[in-house]
Design a protein around this motif. Sequence first.
Motif, short mmCIF file in Angstrom:
data_model
loop_
_atom_site.label_atom_id
_atom_site.label_comp_id
_atom_site.label_asym_id
_atom_site.label_seq_id
_atom_site.Cartn_x
_atom_site.Cartn_y
_atom_site.Cartn_z
N ARG A 1 45.65 35.36 44.51
CA ARG A 1 46.99 35.80 44.09
C ARG A 1 48.01 34.90 44.75
NH1 ARG A 1 48.04 41.61 45.56
NH2 ARG A 1 48.65 40.76 47.57
N GLY A 2 48.97 34.45 43.94
CA GLY A 2 49.98 33.54 44.42
C GLY A 2 50.91 34.17 45.44
N GLY A 3 51.66 33.31 46.13
CA GLY A 3 52.53 33.80 47.18
C GLY A 3 53.99 33.91 46.79
N GLY A 4 54.34 33.39 45.61
CA GLY A 4 55.73 33.45 45.21
C GLY A 4 56.15 34.84 44.80
N ALA A 5 57.46 35.02 44.70
CA ALA A 5 57.98 36.34 44.34
C ALA A 5 57.52 36.76 42.96
CB ALA A 5 59.51 36.30 44.40
N GLY A 6 57.26 35.78 42.10
CA GLY A 6 56.83 36.13 40.75
C GLY A 6 55.34 36.22 40.60
N ALA A 7 54.61 36.08 41.67
CA ALA A 7 53.14 36.10 41.59
C ALA A 7 52.65 37.52 41.79
CB ALA A 7 52.56 35.18 42.66
N ASN A 8 52.33 38.17 40.68
CA ASN A 8 51.98 39.57 40.77
C ASN A 8 50.56 39.89 40.36
OD1 ASN A 8 54.70 40.85 41.42
ND2 ASN A 8 55.20 39.57 39.68
N ASN A 9 49.87 38.95 39.75
CA ASN A 9 48.54 39.27 39.27
C ASN A 9 47.50 38.39 39.93
OD1 ASN A 9 50.09 37.38 37.35
ND2 ASN A 9 47.95 36.88 36.92
N LEU A 10 46.25 38.78 39.75
CA LEU A 10 45.12 38.04 40.28
C LEU A 10 44.58 37.07 39.25
CD1 LEU A 10 43.20 41.04 41.92
CD2 LEU A 10 44.46 39.24 43.13
N PHE A 11 44.18 35.89 39.73
CA PHE A 11 43.47 34.92 38.90
C PHE A 11 42.02 34.92 39.36
CE2 PHE A 11 46.95 32.90 36.66
CZ PHE A 11 48.04 33.24 37.44
N PHE A 12 41.11 35.12 38.43
CA PHE A 12 39.70 35.27 38.76
C PHE A 12 38.90 34.01 38.47
CE2 PHE A 12 38.94 39.75 39.72
CZ PHE A 12 40.15 40.31 39.36
N GLY A 13 37.84 33.82 39.25
CA GLY A 13 36.83 32.83 38.92
C GLY A 13 35.96 33.34 37.79
N THR A 14 35.00 32.52 37.38
CA THR A 14 34.17 32.85 36.24
C THR A 14 32.93 33.67 36.62
OG1 THR A 14 33.19 30.66 36.43
CG2 THR A 14 34.91 30.96 34.76
N GLY A 15 32.74 33.94 37.90
CA GLY A 15 31.68 34.84 38.32
C GLY A 15 30.40 34.14 38.73
N THR A 16 29.67 34.79 39.62
CA THR A 16 28.34 34.34 40.06
C THR A 16 27.37 35.50 39.90
OG1 THR A 16 29.21 32.78 41.69
CG2 THR A 16 26.95 33.57 42.02
N ARG A 17 26.34 35.27 39.10
CA ARG A 17 25.32 36.32 38.94
C ARG A 17 24.30 36.16 40.06
NH1 ARG A 17 24.02 39.82 35.27
NH2 ARG A 17 25.46 38.91 33.75
N LEU A 18 24.29 37.11 40.98
CA LEU A 18 23.36 37.08 42.11
C LEU A 18 22.16 37.97 41.80
CD1 LEU A 18 22.57 36.41 45.07
CD2 LEU A 18 23.90 38.41 45.76
N THR A 19 20.99 37.40 41.96
CA THR A 19 19.76 38.16 41.81
C THR A 19 19.01 38.11 43.14
OG1 THR A 19 19.60 37.58 39.46
CG2 THR A 19 17.60 38.40 40.53
N VAL A 20 18.72 39.28 43.68
CA VAL A 20 17.94 39.36 44.92
C VAL A 20 16.53 39.78 44.54
CG1 VAL A 20 17.71 40.44 47.16
CG2 VAL A 20 19.99 39.95 46.22
N ILE A 21 15.58 38.93 44.83
CA ILE A 21 14.18 39.14 44.44
C ILE A 21 13.46 39.90 45.54
CG2 ILE A 21 12.05 38.00 43.76
CD1 ILE A 21 13.90 35.56 43.03
N PRO A 22 12.92 41.08 45.19
CA PRO A 22 12.25 41.89 46.25
C PRO A 22 10.99 41.19 46.78
CG PRO A 22 12.69 43.19 44.29
CD PRO A 22 12.96 41.76 43.92
#
Lengths: 113, 114
Positions: B93-114
């Motif tokens: 999230r930006g630091g300016g006064a007009g920065a009100n929303n979050l910008f997201f990355g495209t995600g990481t699918r984590l798989t934990v193998i038992p």
Amino acid sequence: DTGVSQNPRHKITKRGQNVTFRCDPISEHNRLYWYRQTLGQGPEFLTYFQNEAQLEKSRLLSDRFSAERPKGSFSTLEIQRTEQGDSAMYLCASSWDRATEAFFGQGTRLTVV
Amino acid sequence: GENVEQHPSTLSVQEGDSAVIKCTYSDSASNYFPWYKQELGKGPQLIIDIRSNVGEKKDQRIAVTLNKTAKHFSLHITETQPEDSAVYFCAARGGGAGANNLFFGTGTRLTVIP
């Protein structure tokens, strides 16, 4: 449960129909946000409210989309004349103010057929 | 506007091993960096966040580090468990006064193998 609540969880509609989603934020949270998430992507900002005032809209929010938060509590997001490209998960989030954490609801998954 | 990049897109680890997910951002004014965990069919769940006045934050098995100079931040999960399997998103999230929303990355699918 005092988290963010969204209804319905799923909606299937025919192209050209109008749909409306509802979001109930965490009690006393002043800010309410709408995001859209398509498959394999992160959420994208649509719009946000500070109490009942809609203060910012993304360019993603075409004129077919309208959001309201009439009493500064729950919010609705309406999509008119739905298109297949509108199929996505619509997420609502709320926060106390700009500087605090945003908590998301479970989302409404829209499928336009 | 802000641009957040996230790597890797998929990550598989053996149970008990560590997992690291990295993100970079473009707006030097951004000052808030949360991480969300999203399970199938559910909304994103905030798991940890860090602000720009802090370099590292830890909460049990989860830690986040921030390098403001390089404009990157990372999520570290130690002693991974099968229930850690999910998609993880970083955001800024930006630091300016007009920065009100979050910008997201495209995600990481984590798989934990038992």
